[in-house]
Structure formats: structure tokens, C-alpha cells
Design an enzyme around this catalytic site. Structure first.
Site, PDB file in Angstrom:
ATOM      1  N   ILE A   1       2.168   4.815   0.924  1.00 35.37           N
ATOM      2  CA  ILE A   1       2.224   5.488   2.228  1.00 35.37           C
ATOM      3  C   ILE A   1       1.390   6.776   2.220  1.00 35.37           C
ATOM      4  CG2 ILE A   1       4.241   6.994   1.840  1.00 35.37           C
ATOM      5  CD1 ILE A   1       5.347   5.896   4.524  1.00 35.37           C
TER       6      ILE A   1
ATOM      7  N   VAL B   1      10.239   8.129  -7.060  1.00 33.78           N
ATOM      8  CA  VAL B   1      11.045   6.976  -6.637  1.00 33.78           C
ATOM      9  C   VAL B   1      11.512   6.276  -7.910  1.00 33.78           C
ATOM     10  CG1 VAL B   1      11.099   4.805  -5.379  1.00 33.78           C
ATOM     11  CG2 VAL B   1       9.732   6.718  -4.486  1.00 33.78           C
TER      12      VAL B   1
ATOM     13  N   HIS C   1       7.415   1.382 -10.831  1.00 35.32           N
ATOM     14  CA  HIS C   1       6.277   0.901 -10.053  1.00 35.32           C
ATOM     15  C   HIS C   1       5.001   1.245 -10.777  1.00 35.32           C
ATOM     16  CE1 HIS C   1       7.696   4.838  -8.685  1.00 35.32           C
ATOM     17  NE2 HIS C   1       6.424   5.176  -8.570  1.00 35.32           N
TER      18      HIS C   1
ATOM     19  N   HIS D   1       1.219   2.151 -10.212  1.00 34.00           N
ATOM     20  CA  HIS D   1       0.205   2.578  -9.243  1.00 34.00           C
ATOM     21  C   HIS D   1      -1.118   1.902  -9.631  1.00 34.00           C
ATOM     22  CE1 HIS D   1       2.354   6.232  -7.600  1.00 34.00           C
ATOM     23  NE2 HIS D   1       2.981   6.141  -8.761  1.00 34.00           N
TER      24      HIS D   1
ATOM     25  N   ARG E   1       0.837  -1.201   0.000  1.00 33.36           N
ATOM     26  CA  ARG E   1       0.000   0.000   0.000  1.00 33.36           C
ATOM     27  C   ARG E   1       0.876   1.257   0.000  1.00 33.36           C
ATOM     28  NH1 ARG E   1      -4.981  -1.891   0.160  1.00 33.36           N
ATOM     29  NH2 ARG E   1      -5.316  -3.870   1.254  1.00 33.36           N
TER      30      ARG E   1
ATOM     31  N   ASN F   1       4.472   6.532 -13.810  1.00 32.40           N
ATOM     32  CA  ASN F   1       5.096   7.813 -14.124  1.00 32.40           C
ATOM     33  C   ASN F   1       6.540   7.576 -14.548  1.00 32.40           C
ATOM     34  OD1 ASN F   1       2.763   9.234 -13.258  1.00 32.40           O
ATOM     35  ND2 ASN F   1       3.442   9.116 -11.119  1.00 32.40           N
TER      36      ASN F   1
HETATM   37  P1  5GP Z   1       5.985   8.226  -8.031  1.00 32.32           P
HETATM   38  O1  5GP Z   1       5.769   9.649  -7.591  1.00 32.32           O
HETATM   39  O2  5GP Z   1       7.453   7.903  -8.143  1.00 32.32           O
HETATM   40  O3  5GP Z   1       5.202   7.831  -9.248  1.00 32.32           O
HETATM   41  O4  5GP Z   1       5.381   7.328  -6.872  1.00 32.32           O
HETATM   42  C1  5GP Z   1       6.085   7.054  -5.711  1.00 32.32           C
HETATM   43  C2  5GP Z   1       5.057   6.662  -4.662  1.00 32.32           C
HETATM   44  O5  5GP Z   1       5.748   6.058  -3.597  1.00 32.32           O
HETATM   45  C3  5GP Z   1       4.290   7.855  -4.093  1.00 32.32           C
HETATM   46  O6  5GP Z   1       2.902   7.673  -4.336  1.00 32.32           O
HETATM   47  C4  5GP Z   1       4.647   7.832  -2.605  1.00 32.32           C
HETATM   48  O7  5GP Z   1       3.552   8.158  -1.781  1.00 32.32           O
HETATM   49  C5  5GP Z   1       5.107   6.402  -2.403  1.00 32.32           C
HETATM   50  N1  5GP Z   1       6.092   6.217  -1.353  1.00 32.32           N
HETATM   51  C6  5GP Z   1       7.206   6.985  -1.149  1.00 32.32           C
HETATM   52  N2  5GP Z   1       7.910   6.509  -0.108  1.00 32.32           N
HETATM   53  C7  5GP Z   1       7.218   5.406   0.343  1.00 32.32           C
HETATM   54  C8  5GP Z   1       7.460   4.488   1.413  1.00 32.32           C
HETATM   55  O8  5GP Z   1       8.444   4.554   2.152  1.00 32.32           O
HETATM   56  N3  5GP Z   1       6.532   3.495   1.585  1.00 32.32           N
HETATM   57  C9  5GP Z   1       5.422   3.376   0.785  1.00 32.32           C
HETATM   58  N4  5GP Z   1       4.585   2.371   1.058  1.00 32.32           N
HETATM   59  N5  5GP Z   1       5.179   4.232  -0.230  1.00 32.32           N
HETATM   60  C10 5GP Z   1       6.075   5.244  -0.450  1.00 32.32           C
END
Ligand code: 5GP
Ligand code: ZN
Length: 116
Positions: free
Chosen positions: A33, A98, A102, A104, A31, A89
Site C-alpha cells: 500500500i 505487521v 512477509h 518484500h 502490492r 524484516n
Molecule cells: P514491515 O514493515 O512489517 O516489514 O512491512 C509491512 C508492509 O505492509 C509495509 O511495507 C506497509 O506499507 C504494508 N502494509 C501495511 N498495511 C497494509 C495494507 O493494509 N495493505 C497493503 N497492501 N499493504 C500494507
């Protein structure tokens, strides 16, 4: 390959806790965060790939596994029939924060289009 400075590699390794809801030999799902919908799950390959731009033919089974996991998790989360969104993304301009790819999986509320 695992990278010690990568947050999601560390979650795969069990060094950082996460609410893991699905695992297979290729992917791990947990899930988000900071959820943006009632269901917001991140599905990641166990093997480190920074962005879609770094994907090669060798990664194809992992990327297929991401979508198959999304289908299974949407069913188990009860959002498959109402509808859900899968988003990946790529790079900062699209909101990637990150740099371990991944998917979503978002659902449980009405989605709008176009995305922000
Ligand atoms: P991005 O912005 O790279 O597409 O998505 C990264 C996602 O990772 C974000 O939705 C953010 O909330 C989630 N995220 C960042 N750090 C952590 C973490 O330590 N644990 C979890 N479960 N999600 C994280
Ligand atoms: Zn990584």
C-alpha cells in the site's frame, strides 16, 4: 491458522481488499500500500506465522513457496534480469510493523547497499 486480529490474515480471508497479483495453495502476493520502489510486492504464507523467530521445520514448505513465488513474480513484473531485492524484516528493531511474516519483493529502480 488464521488470526482475526491479524491484518494479513484478514487479507488472505478476503475481509480486507488488496491488489492481489499471485496466489497459490500456500502463499498470496499483493502490492504494498506504500510502495518503496516501482515494483513493491508483499508475499505472505496463507498460514499465520508472526516472525521468522517463530518458524519451525513444519513451516519449511511455506517459506520455500515464498521464494518460488518471488522468482515467478519478478519474471512477470519484468524485473528479473535487471535485478531485484527480497527482504524479510524480523521484529521491530529491523522495521517489522505487521506481525505476519512477509517477503518484500522490490525492484524497478537501482538499489543501494547497505540498506537503511
Ligand atoms: P514491515 O514493515 O512489517 O516489514 O512491512 C509491512 C508492509 O505492509 C509495509 O511495507 C506497509 O506499507 C504494508 N502494509 C501495511 N498495511 C497494509 C495494507 O493494509 N495493505 C497493503 N497492501 N499493504 C500494507
Ligand atoms: Zn496473520
Amino acid at each position: 491458522m488464521s488470526q482475526t486480529d491479524c491484518l494479513f490474515c484478514r487479507i488472505v480471508a478476503g475481509d480486507i481488499p488488496a491488489d492481489i497479483i499471485y496466489e497459490s495453495d500456500r502463499v498470496v502476493a499483493f502490492r504494498d500500500i506504500n510502495p518503496q520502489a516501482p515494483t513493491h510486492v508483499l508475499i505472505i504464507p496463507r498460514a499465520h506465522v508472526s516472525t521468522i523467530n517463530d518458524m519451525t521445520e513444519d513451516h519449511s514448505p511455506d517459506f520455500a513457496a515464498l521464494f518460488l513465488a518471488a522468482r515467478l513474480i519478478a519474471q512477470s513484473e519484468g524485473i528479473a534480469d535487471d535485478g531485484y531485492r527480497v527482504v524479510m524484516n524480523c521484529n521491530a528493531g529491523a522495521g517489522q510493523s505487521v506481525f505476519h511474516v512477509h517477503l518484500h519483493l522490490l525492484g524497478g529502480r537501482r538499489m543501494t547497499w547497505p540498506p537503511g
